[in-house]
Design a protein around this motif. Structure first.
Motif, PDB file in Angstrom:
ATOM      1  N   MET A 257      14.935 -27.022  12.400  1.00 38.28           N
ATOM      2  CA  MET A 257      14.877 -27.103  13.863  1.00 38.28           C
ATOM      3  C   MET A 257      14.082 -28.328  14.301  1.00 38.28           C
ATOM      4  N   THR A 258      13.004 -28.649  13.597  1.00 41.47           N
ATOM      5  CA  THR A 258      12.200 -29.826  13.949  1.00 41.47           C
ATOM      6  C   THR A 258      13.021 -31.102  13.815  1.00 41.47           C
ATOM      7  N   GLN A 259      13.781 -31.211  12.742  1.00 43.80           N
ATOM      8  CA  GLN A 259      14.634 -32.388  12.562  1.00 43.80           C
ATOM      9  C   GLN A 259      15.694 -32.455  13.653  1.00 43.80           C
ATOM     10  N   TRP A 260      16.230 -31.286  14.039  1.00 48.11           N
ATOM     11  CA  TRP A 260      17.248 -31.255  15.085  1.00 48.11           C
ATOM     12  C   TRP A 260      16.662 -31.735  16.400  1.00 48.11           C
ATOM     13  N   LEU A 261      15.457 -31.264  16.718  1.00 47.68           N
ATOM     14  CA  LEU A 261      14.815 -31.676  17.968  1.00 47.68           C
ATOM     15  C   LEU A 261      14.540 -33.174  17.970  1.00 47.68           C
ATOM     16  N   ASP A 262      14.045 -33.702  16.844  1.00 45.53           N
ATOM     17  CA  ASP A 262      13.783 -35.132  16.751  1.00 45.53           C
ATOM     18  C   ASP A 262      15.076 -35.927  16.902  1.00 45.53           C
ATOM     19  N   ALA A 263      16.135 -35.466  16.261  1.00 46.58           N
ATOM     20  CA  ALA A 263      17.411 -36.171  16.291  1.00 46.58           C
ATOM     21  C   ALA A 263      18.006 -36.189  17.691  1.00 46.58           C
TER      22      ALA A 263
ATOM     23  N   TYR B 190      26.764 -25.088  14.743  1.00 46.65           N
ATOM     24  CA  TYR B 190      26.001 -26.271  14.320  1.00 46.65           C
ATOM     25  C   TYR B 190      25.225 -25.982  13.037  1.00 46.65           C
ATOM     26  N   ARG B 191      24.583 -24.798  12.967  1.00 53.84           N
ATOM     27  CA  ARG B 191      23.814 -24.442  11.770  1.00 53.84           C
ATOM     28  C   ARG B 191      24.733 -24.335  10.557  1.00 53.84           C
ATOM     29  N   HIS B 192      25.950 -23.872  10.751  1.00 53.77           N
ATOM     30  CA  HIS B 192      26.896 -23.769   9.651  1.00 53.77           C
ATOM     31  C   HIS B 192      27.321 -25.157   9.175  1.00 53.77           C
ATOM     32  N   ALA B 193      27.468 -26.103  10.113  1.00 54.99           N
ATOM     33  CA  ALA B 193      27.881 -27.458   9.772  1.00 54.99           C
ATOM     34  C   ALA B 193      26.739 -28.269   9.164  1.00 54.99           C
ATOM     35  N   HIS B 194      25.486 -27.946   9.519  1.00 52.52           N
ATOM     36  CA  HIS B 194      24.320 -28.691   9.047  1.00 52.52           C
ATOM     37  C   HIS B 194      23.258 -27.730   8.507  1.00 52.52           C
ATOM     38  N   PRO B 195      23.530 -27.071   7.400  1.00 52.76           N
ATOM     39  CA  PRO B 195      22.599 -26.038   6.915  1.00 52.76           C
ATOM     40  C   PRO B 195      21.261 -26.574   6.434  1.00 52.76           C
ATOM     41  N   GLN B 196      21.206 -27.846   6.021  1.00 55.34           N
ATOM     42  CA  GLN B 196      19.977 -28.391   5.474  1.00 55.34           C
ATOM     43  C   GLN B 196      19.016 -28.890   6.558  1.00 55.34           C
ATOM     44  N   GLU B 197      19.465 -28.967   7.772  1.00 56.30           N
ATOM     45  CA  GLU B 197      18.648 -29.526   8.846  1.00 56.30           C
ATOM     46  C   GLU B 197      17.752 -28.452   9.465  1.00 56.30           C
TER      47      GLU B 197
END
Length: 51
Positions: free
Chosen positions: A35-41, A26-33
């Motif tokens: 952890m806070t944004q991931w949790l919110d999403a 996931y981090r490789h696919a979305h490098p700009q995101e």
């Protein structure tokens, strides 16, 4: 160690490895995101909710 205890340790280790692989993917696919944004999403904003 009993056989059931060894089985539990193996299962927990396998789950950790699987989680690590998915997180890296996931981090490789979305490098700009972040952890806070991931949790919110993923509707988990309550984990870092500020009062």
């Amino acid at each position: 160690m009993t056989q059931s205890m060894i089985g539990l340790v193996v299962v927990v280790a396998a789950l950790l490895v699987i989680a690590f692989v998915f997180a890296r993917r996931y981090r490789h696919a979305h490098p700009q995101e972040t952890m806070t944004q991931w949790l919110d999403a993923h509707h988990m904003g309550w984990l870092h909710h500020r009062h």
